[in-house]
Write a protein that holds these residues in place. Structure first.
Motif, PDB file in Angstrom:
ATOM      1  N   MET A  46       0.849  -1.195   0.000  1.00 13.61           N
ATOM      2  CA  MET A  46       0.000   0.000   0.000  1.00 13.61           C
ATOM      3  C   MET A  46       0.883   1.243   0.000  1.00 13.61           C
ATOM      4  O   MET A  46       1.784   1.359   0.822  1.00 13.61           O
ATOM      5  CB  MET A  46      -0.904  -0.042   1.234  1.00 13.61           C
ATOM      6  N   LYS A  47       0.607   2.168  -0.904  1.00 11.57           N
ATOM      7  CA  LYS A  47       1.504   3.316  -1.077  1.00 11.57           C
ATOM      8  C   LYS A  47       0.920   4.610  -0.529  1.00 11.57           C
ATOM      9  O   LYS A  47       1.631   5.522  -0.121  1.00 11.57           O
ATOM     10  CB  LYS A  47       1.778   3.516  -2.587  1.00 11.57           C
ATOM     11  N   ARG A  48      -0.391   4.713  -0.582  1.00  7.59           N
ATOM     12  CA  ARG A  48      -1.014   5.977  -0.162  1.00  7.59           C
ATOM     13  C   ARG A  48      -2.195   5.704   0.766  1.00  7.59           C
ATOM     14  O   ARG A  48      -3.133   4.990   0.396  1.00  7.59           O
ATOM     15  CB  ARG A  48      -1.496   6.719  -1.412  1.00  7.59           C
ATOM     16  N   ILE A  49      -2.129   6.282   1.961  1.00  3.10           N
ATOM     17  CA  ILE A  49      -3.219   6.079   2.923  1.00  3.10           C
ATOM     18  C   ILE A  49      -3.745   7.449   3.389  1.00  3.10           C
ATOM     19  O   ILE A  49      -3.103   8.476   3.154  1.00  3.10           O
ATOM     20  CB  ILE A  49      -2.773   5.240   4.146  1.00  3.10           C
ATOM     21  N   ALA A  50      -4.900   7.428   4.056  1.00  2.00           N
ATOM     22  CA  ALA A  50      -5.474   8.685   4.563  1.00  2.00           C
ATOM     23  C   ALA A  50      -6.024   8.457   5.959  1.00  2.00           C
ATOM     24  O   ALA A  50      -6.238   7.323   6.388  1.00  2.00           O
ATOM     25  CB  ALA A  50      -6.577   9.169   3.624  1.00  2.00           C
ATOM     26  N   VAL A  51      -6.244   9.564   6.660  1.00  2.00           N
ATOM     27  CA  VAL A  51      -6.808   9.488   8.007  1.00  2.00           C
ATOM     28  C   VAL A  51      -7.894  10.554   8.143  1.00  2.00           C
ATOM     29  O   VAL A  51      -7.764  11.654   7.581  1.00  2.00           O
ATOM     30  CB  VAL A  51      -5.688   9.646   9.078  1.00  2.00           C
ATOM     31  N   LEU A  52      -8.961  10.214   8.875  1.00  2.00           N
ATOM     32  CA  LEU A  52      -9.992  11.208   9.180  1.00  2.00           C
ATOM     33  C   LEU A  52     -10.524  10.974  10.593  1.00  2.00           C
ATOM     34  O   LEU A  52     -10.397   9.889  11.149  1.00  2.00           O
ATOM     35  CB  LEU A  52     -11.128  11.181   8.153  1.00  2.00           C
ATOM     36  N   THR A  53     -11.085  12.042  11.167  1.00  2.00           N
ATOM     37  CA  THR A  53     -11.773  11.921  12.455  1.00  2.00           C
ATOM     38  C   THR A  53     -13.251  12.194  12.210  1.00  2.00           C
ATOM     39  O   THR A  53     -13.602  13.041  11.385  1.00  2.00           O
ATOM     40  CB  THR A  53     -11.193  12.896  13.502  1.00  2.00           C
ATOM     41  N   SER A  54     -14.111  11.456  12.930  1.00  2.00           N
ATOM     42  CA  SER A  54     -15.537  11.522  12.615  1.00  2.00           C
ATOM     43  C   SER A  54     -16.386  11.441  13.888  1.00  2.00           C
ATOM     44  O   SER A  54     -15.963  10.871  14.891  1.00  2.00           O
ATOM     45  CB  SER A  54     -15.842  10.340  11.684  1.00  2.00           C
ATOM     46  N   GLY A  55     -17.586  12.052  13.853  1.00  2.00           N
ATOM     47  CA  GLY A  55     -18.480  12.039  15.025  1.00  2.00           C
ATOM     48  C   GLY A  55     -18.013  13.049  16.069  1.00  2.00           C
ATOM     49  O   GLY A  55     -17.276  13.982  15.750  1.00  2.00           O
ATOM     50  N   GLY A  56     -18.424  12.840  17.321  1.00  2.00           N
ATOM     51  CA  GLY A  56     -18.006  13.756  18.392  1.00  2.00           C
ATOM     52  C   GLY A  56     -16.502  13.672  18.599  1.00  2.00           C
ATOM     53  O   GLY A  56     -15.934  12.585  18.599  1.00  2.00           O
ATOM     54  N   ASP A  57     -15.848  14.835  18.757  1.00  4.10           N
ATOM     55  CA  ASP A  57     -14.396  14.800  18.989  1.00  4.10           C
ATOM     56  C   ASP A  57     -14.111  14.189  20.361  1.00  4.10           C
ATOM     57  O   ASP A  57     -14.991  14.149  21.221  1.00  4.10           O
ATOM     58  CB  ASP A  57     -13.803  16.212  18.908  1.00  4.10           C
ATOM     59  N   SER A  58     -12.871  13.729  20.531  1.00  7.96           N
ATOM     60  CA  SER A  58     -12.500  13.191  21.849  1.00  7.96           C
ATOM     61  C   SER A  58     -11.012  13.429  22.074  1.00  7.96           C
ATOM     62  O   SER A  58     -10.223  13.353  21.121  1.00  7.96           O
ATOM     63  CB  SER A  58     -12.843  11.698  21.937  1.00  7.96           C
ATOM     64  N   PRO A  59     -10.629  13.731  23.324  1.00 11.27           N
ATOM     65  CA  PRO A  59      -9.225  14.017  23.601  1.00 11.27           C
ATOM     66  C   PRO A  59      -8.345  12.795  23.308  1.00 11.27           C
ATOM     67  O   PRO A  59      -8.628  11.704  23.801  1.00 11.27           O
ATOM     68  CB  PRO A  59      -9.201  14.357  25.094  1.00 11.27           C
ATOM     69  N   GLY A  60      -7.328  12.990  22.489  1.00  6.96           N
ATOM     70  CA  GLY A  60      -6.472  11.870  22.078  1.00  6.96           C
ATOM     71  C   GLY A  60      -6.563  11.648  20.572  1.00  6.96           C
ATOM     72  O   GLY A  60      -5.732  10.961  19.986  1.00  6.96           O
ATOM     73  N   MET A  61      -7.574  12.254  19.942  1.00  9.52           N
ATOM     74  CA  MET A  61      -7.679  12.097  18.483  1.00  9.52           C
ATOM     75  C   MET A  61      -6.432  12.649  17.799  1.00  9.52           C
ATOM     76  O   MET A  61      -5.924  12.073  16.838  1.00  9.52           O
ATOM     77  CB  MET A  61      -8.919  12.812  17.949  1.00  9.52           C
ATOM     78  N   ASN A  62      -5.922  13.772  18.307  1.00 12.90           N
ATOM     79  CA  ASN A  62      -4.712  14.349  17.698  1.00 12.90           C
ATOM     80  C   ASN A  62      -3.506  13.432  17.850  1.00 12.90           C
ATOM     81  O   ASN A  62      -2.687  13.320  16.940  1.00 12.90           O
ATOM     82  CB  ASN A  62      -4.400  15.714  18.322  1.00 12.90           C
ATOM     83  N   ALA A  63      -3.417  12.794  19.009  1.00  8.12           N
ATOM     84  CA  ALA A  63      -2.300  11.862  19.230  1.00  8.12           C
ATOM     85  C   ALA A  63      -2.378  10.729  18.205  1.00  8.12           C
ATOM     86  O   ALA A  63      -1.353  10.259  17.693  1.00  8.12           O
ATOM     87  CB  ALA A  63      -2.364  11.309  20.648  1.00  8.12           C
ATOM     88  N   ALA A  64      -3.604  10.298  17.897  1.00  6.99           N
ATOM     89  CA  ALA A  64      -3.785   9.211  16.919  1.00  6.99           C
ATOM     90  C   ALA A  64      -3.410   9.685  15.514  1.00  6.99           C
ATOM     91  O   ALA A  64      -2.733   8.974  14.766  1.00  6.99           O
ATOM     92  CB  ALA A  64      -5.226   8.709  16.952  1.00  6.99           C
ATOM     93  N   ILE A  65      -3.827  10.903  15.169  1.00  3.06           N
ATOM     94  CA  ILE A  65      -3.503  11.442  13.829  1.00  3.06           C
ATOM     95  C   ILE A  65      -1.976  11.517  13.672  1.00  3.06           C
ATOM     96  O   ILE A  65      -1.407  11.119  12.660  1.00  3.06           O
ATOM     97  CB  ILE A  65      -4.110  12.863  13.654  1.00  3.06           C
ATOM     98  N   ARG A  66      -1.339  12.034  14.718  1.00  2.81           N
ATOM     99  CA  ARG A  66       0.134  12.181  14.688  1.00  2.81           C
ATOM    100  C   ARG A  66       0.807  10.826  14.437  1.00  2.81           C
ATOM    101  O   ARG A  66       1.715  10.709  13.605  1.00  2.81           O
ATOM    102  CB  ARG A  66       0.579  12.760  16.028  1.00  2.81           C
TER     103      ARG A  66
END
Ligand code: F6P
Length: 320
Positions: free
Chosen positions: A1-21
């Motif tokens: 797999m060469k190209r992937i993406a990430v998104l956050t969905s629904g109510g935000d929650s603390p730690g989502m940024n850590a996951a994106i990073r």
């Protein structure tokens, strides 16, 4: 797999940024291109997709919210919306997608996977209502926020000899209420999983008061059958004790993620990237008994959530 993406969905929650990073940096480390999709499935449909580099996720590990923004997308709930989402990913050459969100987001991911997209789901919600993971990203921070509020409310409640009804989030799942009640020393906890026994609640307040308790804290999950106003009025009229209600609301969704949430987010995100890199089929990644686990989406979505009766009973024992 060469190209992937990430998104956050629904109510935000603390730690989502850590996951994106972690998704971005682990993906780049494996030689993949990583794209960020803004505003969840809503942004996917609008093609709000941009390439991320290591620097684009600098200085976010400790922040609440989500740098990618989030949304609850009505358009994506339709079969046509899902088809368009899959087409959009193909347009950008994206083969794998990491979805960070709650059960609605996971259901959306399952639909997408049926259109040939490989999707990895991370449990991103404060509610702790995803059955396949012991805890969800954001739950620990939210409960700590509630505990801080209980400590403060206890001061003013005891100064006035009052009962305080604290309403916390959790539509279908009483875990925020239950863990906050356990660790915060509530007199009673009301959760959607158990019918409200108003006699029992009032009895505990009256008995506590006879034993010299200056105040009572009642924690109520938002999903229980009565509103906090109704409950407070009922308690006041039955016990004769002045009763106030406090709805904590969105306060619980913000704030710096705790160690537990940063760790859960980072470990599950790293695993999701590893699975995409290994060309795995779609999975829900979580943690169970200290280990990272990955289940097929269908299995994860149909796993029954077990209500923790032991904790619920223990709260009653401790408040006597
Ligand atoms: O799912 C997380 C949650 O915070 C629930 O506890 C709450 O019921 C809901 O989201 C609120 O959703 P919204 O932000 O869309 O009003």
């Amino acid at each position: 797999m060469k190209r992937i993406a990430v998104l956050t969905s629904g109510g935000d929650s603390p730690g989502m940024n850590a996951a994106i990073r972690a998704v971005v940096r682990c993906g780049i480390d494996k030689g993949m291109e990583v794209y960020g999709i803004s505003r969840g499935y809503e942004g996917l449909l609008d093609g709000e997709i941009r390439q991320m580099d290591r620097n684009s996720v600098g200085d976010i590990l400790h922040r609440g919210g989500t740098i990618l923004k989030t949304a609850r997308s009505e358009r994506f709930r339709t079969a046509d919306g899902v088809k368009k989402g899959a087409e959009m990913l193909r347009t950008f050459g994206i083969e794998g997608l990491v979805v960070i969100g709650g059960d609605g987001s996971m259901r959306g991911a399952r639909e997408l996977s049926q259109h040939g997209v490989t999707v990895m789901c991370l449990p991103g919600t404060i509610d702790n209502d995803l059955n396949y993971s012991d805890f969800t990203i954001g739950f620990d921070t939210a409960v700590n926020t509630v505990l801080e509020a209980i400590t403060k409310l206890r001061d003013t409640s005891s100064a006035h000899d009052r009962t305080t009804v604290i309403e916390v989030m959790g539509r279908h799942c009483g875990d925020i209420a239950m863990y906050a009640g356990l660790a915060g020393g509530a007199e009673a906890v009301l959760v959607p999983e158990v019918p409200v026994d108003i006699n029992e609640v009032c009895r505990r307040i009256i008995e506590g008061s006879h034993r010299g308790k200056l105040h009572s804290i009642i924690i109520k999950a938002e999903g229980t059958e009565m509103t906090s106003g109704e409950l407070a009025r009922l308690i006041e009229s039955r016990t004769g004790k002045e009763t106030r209600k406090v709805v904590l609301g969105y306060l619980q969704r913000g704030g710096n993620p705790t160690l537990n949430d940063r760790t859960l987010a980072t470990l599950t995100a790293a695993k999701a990237v590893e699975l995409l890199y290994a060309d795995s089929t779609s999975k829900a990644v979580g943690m169970s008994q200290g280990a990272v686990v990955a289940y097929d989406l269908e299995d994860a979505l149909t796993m029954p959530k077990e209500f923790n009766q032991n904790i619920y009973d223990l709260i009653s024992i401790l408040s006597k």
